[in-house]
Scaffold this motif. Structure first.
Motif, PDB file in Angstrom:
ATOM      1  N   UNK A 261       0.818  -1.210   0.000  1.00 22.83           N
ATOM      2  CA  UNK A 261       0.000   0.000   0.000  1.00 22.83           C
ATOM      3  C   UNK A 261       0.853   1.260   0.000  1.00 22.83           C
ATOM      4  N   UNK A 262       1.922   1.243   0.782  1.00 22.09           N
ATOM      5  CA  UNK A 262       2.812   2.399   0.828  1.00 22.09           C
ATOM      6  C   UNK A 262       4.192   1.951   1.310  1.00 22.09           C
ATOM      7  N   UNK A 263       5.205   2.719   0.914  1.00 23.18           N
ATOM      8  CA  UNK A 263       6.559   2.421   1.380  1.00 23.18           C
ATOM      9  C   UNK A 263       7.390   3.701   1.362  1.00 23.18           C
ATOM     10  N   UNK A 271       3.022   5.978  -2.354  1.00 23.37           N
ATOM     11  CA  UNK A 271       1.746   5.279  -2.210  1.00 23.37           C
ATOM     12  C   UNK A 271       1.421   4.502  -3.477  1.00 23.37           C
ATOM     13  N   UNK A 272       0.654   3.434  -3.324  1.00 23.50           N
ATOM     14  CA  UNK A 272       0.226   2.674  -4.502  1.00 23.50           C
ATOM     15  C   UNK A 272      -0.696   3.510  -5.383  1.00 23.50           C
TER      16      UNK A 272
END
Length: 280
Positions: A261-263, A271-272
């Motif tokens: 979803x996020x990193x 974010x995706x």
């Protein structure tokens, strides 16, 4: 058995009896993560425990088989050990033929009255002193004895108690000591085999030896740290699925960013949703 004969037997047990479990995985980590390079001057940090003493012997053995030149320095920081523990470290260094350089600090005195996260503060302060000593000796790297189990327990602690997925990296650049790097050559070695090696050779090492740990032992407390909880969790889950520990370890190098979803990368959050509608 004479001490000279005994150290040879101990060294032989690493490359013979525990060749697959210890030696092979140690060499694999060094090669796969490019932990040692030509011209390195590495400070092997010995705390007095089983992991760091095994690391020292492995680094010695690897240097005997070296394909390029590098140097090793073996350093022991005494953060305030009592005389009995200091003596044990010195005796083990002599037995294992590790030419240690011991230097002193007052870390135990500083953290003894800290109620919140004394172990975290102690570890941070130790790291700083080790970097400083290594730099003083002209080293560009410090080698620590963190192993496979430390790595997977770190992942679980981050998920369960910090709500994030982070790994204990096999190597990293120091943020506070320019030109210095930390390496973890035991990264692929399971703790159970380190314990087996210690038992097989009838060796005795320090556990932690800080005053906090000593008080726990006097009270019969085996340890209630978050890391101890994770160790017990993995142990229980492994009864149902023996591959649990290996799967956790493998997950660290099998992260699919398309399903995250996020990193964060380079201090920036991604974010995706970034470009999501452009991808059909």
């Amino acid at each position: 058995m004479k001490e000279l004969d005994r150290v040879k037997e101990i060294e032989r047990s690493i490359v013979k009896k525990y060749h697959k479990e210890i030696w092979t995985n140690f060499v694999k980590a060094v090669k796969e993560y490019e932990l040692i390079k030509e011209g390195d001057r590495i400070a092997v940090c010995i705390s007095g425990g089983k992991d760091s003493f095994l690391l020292a012997k492995l680094m010695q053995e690897l240097k005997r088989h070296r394909k390029f030149e590098y140097e090793l320095k073996f350093i022991v920081m005494d953060p305030g050990y009592n005389s009995e523990n200091s003596k044990l470290i010195e005796e083990n260094a002599k037995l294992l033929e590790i030419p240690v350089e011991i230097f002193h600090s007052e870390i135990f005195d500083v953290v003894v009255d800290i109620e919140k996260s004394p172990c975290y503060l102690c570890a941070r302060m130790r790291r700083g002193h080790l970097y400083s000593k290594a730099k003083e000796l002209g080293c560009n790297k410090i080698a620590l004895g963190h192993h496979f189990d430390d790595a997977i327990e770190t992942v679980l602690m981050g998920m369960f108690y910090a709500g994030k997925y982070e790994t204990m990296m096999p190597k990293l650049h120091s943020q506070n000591f320019e030109g210095m790097e930390l390496i973890r050559p035991l990264y692929m070695v399971r703790e159970e085999y380190i314990r087996a090696w210690v038992k097989y050779n009838n060796l005795r090492f320090l556990r932690c030896a800080c005053r906090f740990t000593e008080e726990q032992e006097k009270l019969g407390d085996e340890g209630t740290s978050k890391r101890a909880e994770m160790k017990e969790l993995v142990k229980e889950m492994s009864k149902v699925n023996p591959s649990v520990a290996t799967n956790i370890f493998n997950s660290m190098s099998h992260v699919n960013l398309e399903t995250v979803i996020a990193y964060k990368y380079g201090g920036k959050k991604h974010s995706f949703l970034d470009g999501y509608d452009e991808i059909k």
